[in-house]
Design an enzyme around this catalytic site. Structure first.
Site: not given
Ligand code: HXC
Length: 257
Positions: A65, A108, A111, A131
């Site tokens: 992200a 992300g 993911e 993360e």
């Protein structure tokens, strides 16, 4: 459609979605997720598309992200945005989605790859959930999906450390379908997509539907669901064609209905 963060095109019944922020290793901001979802939905509804392929421009699939964007968030702004509704909708795409990943596949980005039905990985891929090093944790299914994939103990080791895994190791743990030489990533992925294109589309859809159900409900419920989908396929022309072709000792020609 005018996309800012992705490139989207159809080629030979394959819908292509390329993450396109190469300067920041395709860091995924919220608008990019919304664009990916729009593109996926359009392909899902399009009669010109049979299989969807997702990949990244430049050196990596996606390094996670967009940390710059996330820095400005607080608990309330996150809650109000309901950004994960987009991720939930991605899971409802009915056509086969294959992620072709290379380079960094982090946070992300990992993911997003796990949202795809299959993952083809270039040998240079590095997978990880970093993360924890930012003081947070995965939030688009990372902890949950990883636990289901590799079990609690290994998942915790991986999520707590934030370490990267090489492609071969990711394959060993069942995180990816296959590892291919870097320069053959797209070729091998398209080759597989071409094979899927020839399969009966309804059977592919209902198999995906059933496998997804099997992940989320009890075994008994999933078996009932499987049976219903099996019966449903007997209403299709492709079922008649498939069995007729077998009897006539010829190759079937499926129409997707
Ligand atoms: C914003 C990023 C970024 C990210 C890289 N960049 N990752 N920008 N968000 N996640 C930018 C860098 O700032 C840099 O921009 C450029 O991309 C190139 O990156 P470098 O760091 O110079 O490259 P390199 O030295 O090769 O290191 C690669 C890397 C490192 C190891 C992948 O970039 C890295 O650690 N990135 C962050 C990875 C991460 O923590 N991801 C998880 C995010 S949290 P400039 O302008 O400096 O050149 C997350 C939560 C998911 O994903 C929530 C669900 C939505």
């Amino acid at each position: 459609n005018n996309y800012q963060y992705i490139k989207v095109w159809t080629d030979n019944e394959i819908g292509n979605i390329e993450l396109h922020r190469p300067k920041v290793l395709n860091a995924i901001n919220q608008s990019m997720v919304a664009e990916i979802l729009t593109a996926l939905c359009e392909f899902d509804y399009s009669e010109q598309v049979k299989v969807i392929v997702l990949f990244g421009a430049g050196k990596s699939f996606a390094a996670g992200a967009d940390i710059k964007e996330m820095m400005g968030e607080n608990a309330v702004s996150m809650e109000l945005k309901n950004q994960f509704a987009d991720w939930d909708r991605i899971a409802l795409i009915k056509k086969p989605v294959i992620a072709a990943v290379h380079g960094f596949v982090l946070g992300g980005g990992f993911e997003l790859a796990l949202c795809a039905d299959m993952i083809f990985a270039a040998a240079n891929s590095k997978f990880g959930f970093p993360e924890v090093k930012l003081g947070v944790m995965p939030s688009a299914g990372g902890c949950v999906k990883l636990t289901k994939l590799i079990g609690k103990r290994k998942a915790l080791e991986f999520l707590w450390s934030g370490n990267h895994l090489e492609a071969e190791e990711a394959k060993h743990w069942g995180m990816v379908n296959r590892v291919v030489p870097n320069e053959l990533l797209m070729q091998e992925t398209i080759h597989f997509a071409e094979k899927l294109k020839k399969q009966p589309a309804l059977a592919l859809r209902l198999i995906k539907d059933t496998v997804r159900r099997a992940e989320n409900v009890t075994e008994n419920e999933a078996m009932q669901y499987e049976r219903k989908n099996f019966s449903l396929l007997f209403a299709s022309e492709d079922q008649q064609e498939g069995m007729q072709a077998f009897m006539e000792k010829r190759s079937p020609h499926f129409q997707g209905k």
